[in-house]
Every structure is written in C-alpha cells, then in structure tokens.
Design a protein around this motif. Structure first.
Motif, PDB file in Angstrom:
ATOM      1  N   PRO A 239       7.971  -0.317  16.184  1.00 22.02           N
ATOM      2  CA  PRO A 239       6.928   0.322  15.386  1.00 22.02           C
ATOM      3  C   PRO A 239       6.763  -0.420  14.065  1.00 22.02           C
ATOM      4  O   PRO A 239       7.759  -0.736  13.409  1.00 22.02           O
ATOM      5  CB  PRO A 239       7.455   1.745  15.175  1.00 22.02           C
ATOM      6  N   PRO A 240       5.532  -0.754  13.658  1.00 21.69           N
ATOM      7  CA  PRO A 240       5.333  -1.519  12.424  1.00 21.69           C
ATOM      8  C   PRO A 240       5.480  -0.624  11.189  1.00 21.69           C
ATOM      9  O   PRO A 240       4.492  -0.136  10.634  1.00 21.69           O
ATOM     10  CB  PRO A 240       3.908  -2.064  12.579  1.00 21.69           C
ATOM     11  N   ASP A 241       6.696  -0.447  10.760  1.00 22.81           N
ATOM     12  CA  ASP A 241       6.964   0.491   9.664  1.00 22.81           C
ATOM     13  C   ASP A 241       8.391   0.274   9.173  1.00 22.81           C
ATOM     14  O   ASP A 241       9.240  -0.268   9.900  1.00 22.81           O
ATOM     15  CB  ASP A 241       6.798   1.930  10.170  1.00 22.81           C
ATOM     16  N   GLY A 242       8.662   0.654   7.944  1.00 19.31           N
ATOM     17  CA  GLY A 242      10.014   0.794   7.418  1.00 19.31           C
ATOM     18  C   GLY A 242      10.948  -0.373   7.615  1.00 19.31           C
ATOM     19  O   GLY A 242      12.036  -0.201   8.158  1.00 19.31           O
ATOM     20  N   ARG A 274      12.040   6.980  12.228  1.00 17.12           N
ATOM     21  CA  ARG A 274      11.816   8.302  12.816  1.00 17.12           C
ATOM     22  C   ARG A 274      11.997   9.415  11.789  1.00 17.12           C
ATOM     23  O   ARG A 274      11.296  10.429  11.820  1.00 17.12           O
ATOM     24  CB  ARG A 274      12.777   8.522  13.991  1.00 17.12           C
ATOM     25  N   ALA A 275      12.946   9.216  10.880  1.00 17.29           N
ATOM     26  CA  ALA A 275      13.255  10.266   9.902  1.00 17.29           C
ATOM     27  C   ALA A 275      12.364  10.219   8.676  1.00 17.29           C
ATOM     28  O   ALA A 275      12.014  11.260   8.105  1.00 17.29           O
ATOM     29  CB  ALA A 275      14.727  10.151   9.483  1.00 17.29           C
ATOM     30  N   ASP A 276      11.976   9.000   8.232  1.00 18.03           N
ATOM     31  CA  ASP A 276      11.294   8.886   6.939  1.00 18.03           C
ATOM     32  C   ASP A 276      10.325   7.711   6.912  1.00 18.03           C
ATOM     33  O   ASP A 276      10.237   6.997   5.911  1.00 18.03           O
ATOM     34  CB  ASP A 276      12.343   8.752   5.821  1.00 18.03           C
ATOM     35  N   GLY A 277       9.568   7.502   7.995  1.00 14.47           N
ATOM     36  CA  GLY A 277       8.587   6.425   8.014  1.00 14.47           C
ATOM     37  C   GLY A 277       7.330   6.789   7.250  1.00 14.47           C
ATOM     38  O   GLY A 277       7.137   7.944   6.841  1.00 14.47           O
ATOM     39  N   HIS A 278       6.457   5.786   7.037  1.00 12.68           N
ATOM     40  CA  HIS A 278       5.173   6.074   6.424  1.00 12.68           C
ATOM     41  C   HIS A 278       4.374   7.044   7.282  1.00 12.68           C
ATOM     42  O   HIS A 278       3.585   7.849   6.772  1.00 12.68           O
ATOM     43  CB  HIS A 278       4.382   4.781   6.220  1.00 12.68           C
ATOM     44  N   VAL A 279       4.531   6.935   8.587  1.00  8.52           N
ATOM     45  CA  VAL A 279       4.007   7.927   9.525  1.00  8.52           C
ATOM     46  C   VAL A 279       5.163   8.378  10.408  1.00  8.52           C
ATOM     47  O   VAL A 279       6.172   7.683  10.533  1.00  8.52           O
ATOM     48  CB  VAL A 279       2.863   7.356  10.390  1.00  8.52           C
ATOM     49  N   LEU A 280       5.009   9.551  11.005  1.00 12.17           N
ATOM     50  CA  LEU A 280       6.103  10.132  11.780  1.00 12.17           C
ATOM     51  C   LEU A 280       5.608  10.458  13.198  1.00 12.17           C
ATOM     52  O   LEU A 280       5.534  11.608  13.606  1.00 12.17           O
ATOM     53  CB  LEU A 280       6.648  11.384  11.089  1.00 12.17           C
TER      54      LEU A 280
END
Length: 306
Positions: A239-242, A274-280
């Motif tokens: 996932p493109p995040d965090g 999963r816990a604190d991404g820009h999106v969940l």
C-alpha cells in the motif's frame, strides 16, 4: 525483528531431458535463494508443467491426456521439494501442479515447511482455458499459513493464484485470517494477462494494507500447448502509505528476465499503516460493506428510462 526475506521467482521454463536435470535445476534455484538468506521461496503458477517434457511426445500437446500422466511424477515432485526445504531450512511454495482430486483435477500450490511438512492452497477461480479446454476444477476453501521466522516472530500469508488475485473476496478472507502477505503465483500468456494480475495484486495490497508478491512463469515453449508462451516480471507490491513506496512498487525485476527477486519485507510497516496510515482501508472495509447498498438507477434526461 519483524523482517522476512522473501524470494520471488520469475521462473524460466526449459525443455529438460530427464528427471535428474529437473532435480538439479530446482535444487540450484532453491540453493541460490537460501544462500542469499531468504526464508520464504515462491515459485509461479504451473511451473510444474515443465515436467511435461518428461512425458511421451504424443502427450506434449494433449492437455487432457497429460493430466493423468503427470500424476506419476507427483510423488517425486513432492519428495524433492520437501527434502530441499529441510536441507536449506526454508519454506517453499512450489510451482503449482494439476493434481487429481475426486473426479477431476485442481490447480494446487503445495507449501513445504522448514521440516518438510507439506500443505497446500488450491486455486479457487478458473480462467476460461482451465475450465473450458483443460477441465481443471476450482478448489475449495481459503487457507492462511503461519510461518515461524528465524527471529521468533510469525508471518501469516495467503496464496491467491493468478486469476484469484483479480477478485477481492479470497484475499479479504486471507487478510481476515491474519495474512499480512499475499502470494500471487501467475501464468499469463500476454502482457494484457500479466497486467490484469498485476493490477489485481496491487488492488489487493491496497485494500488489505498488506504486501503482495507476484511470481510469474516465463516460457517460450512451442513444444507444449499447455505452456507455449508465458510472460511477466517478478514484483513486490505494498500500500502506498506510511514509509512504503509512493507508487506501491517495493521492487520489480526485468521484463521476461528469469531469476530471483529477493527483498526484505518489514511487517512493522504494514502494521503501522493499518493502525495509523493516511487512509485506513483495512479498518474502513466494514463501513464500505455496510454502505454498499443495491444500486439505484437514476435517469439523467427526459428520455432516459429507469
């Protein structure tokens, strides 16, 4: 440690003269990845069809006749992978095999643990070629495999074989079972087919906020109708995040380049997203399901009927 070193095979098919040549080839592949420190080795969908070369020539293009003939090679295939898993202390997801089951055949990806114990995941959704020409049946049930890593942690992963990755439900069930890594062994005969599996794998990584490892078969095998052409590149998606790549691509090999793609995957990054991404996405799957009501058709114009 929350890091697992994964080896994804872009496996090139050869016309092998005998079982000894096949055993030597698989042994060399496994040794290479194990010597590089990989704990989980993943081969592509239908990589076991390389064994068609060992059947009588009249069966090389007989997609129905080769199925029962291949069963005679299955015990040696299983023993070889179990021995290599024990010898090198690795987990191996072998190239899937058309296995006799009930009154038909399933596309089965065998998984071998560090002590050689085997289990499997059957493909759940058949392509048109599998269903209409080859008469391969869908398997039943989704499994999640728990692998104890060298650092003492446990990796949970699922296997969504090729076409299975193009549908949300199987991967979601695997993620619901705790999978943080989705393995996608594939056999695609065109760039379009490869792209469908690639897009599906990336979508599943986004939805489940997990890693997806894509392992393609590479073949130029006019000697067998079941194989013929197979194309792709090994790749790992996230996932493109965090702290993960912005394009969702952790790593990828060259197009149609046979060999291992070996990378360390940090499970902590997935857990953090999963816990604190820009999106969940993973958390919001429940709301997405609850708010997805049957579609209301709304006419946009006087002459449009609803």
């Amino acid at each position: 440690m929350t890091v697992v070193r994964v080896a994804a095979a872009a496996y090139g098919v050869d016309f092998l003269p005998d079982w000894a040549a096949y055993e030597a080839k698989i042994g060399s592949w496994v040794a290479e990845a194990a010597n590089a420190g990989a704990e989980l080795l993943v081969f592509p969908e239908y990589a076991a069809l390389e064994l068609v070369a060992l059947l009588p020539p009249e069966l090389h293009h007989d997609v129905l006749g080769m199925r029962p003939a291949l069963q005679g090679l299955l015990p040696d295939f299983l023993n070889l992978h179990a021995r290599l898993a024990r010898q090198h202390g690795v987990c191996i997801v072998a190239g899937s095999f058309p296995v006799a089951e009930g009154n038909g055949y399933v596309n089965r990806a065998y998984t071998f643990t560090l002590d050689g114990t085997l289990t499997w995941q059957d493909k759940l959704l058949m392509t048109r070629f599998e269903a209409e020409e080859w008469q391969i049946s869908p398997g039943e049930g989704v499994r999640v495999f728990a692998l104890e890593l060298r650092g003492g942690n446990t990796l949970r992963f699922g296997i969504a074989t090729c076409y299975d990755s193009e549908f949300p439900a199987p991967a979601r069930q695997m993620a619901e079972g705790g999978a943080e890594l989705l393995l996608v062994p594939s056999f695609t005969g065109s760039r379009a087919g490869f792209t469908r599996v690639r897009v599906g794998s990336m979508a599943r990584a986004l939805e489940g906020q997990c890693y997806a490892v894509h392992t393609p078969l590479i073949a130029d095998a006019p000697w067998s109708y079941a194989l013929e052409d197979a194309v792709g590149r090994a790749a790992i998606y996230a996932p493109p995040d965090g702290g993960l790549p912005e394009d969702g691509i952790v790593a990828e090999g060259g197009w149609n380049e046979s060999g291992w793609l070996i990378r360390d995957l940090d499970l902590a990054l997935i857990r953090n997203v999963r816990a604190d991404g820009h999106v969940l996405n993973w958390r919001d799957r429940v709301a997405a399901g609850e708010r997805s009501t049957p579609a209301e058709v709304v006419g946009l114009g006087a002459g449009v009927g609803v």
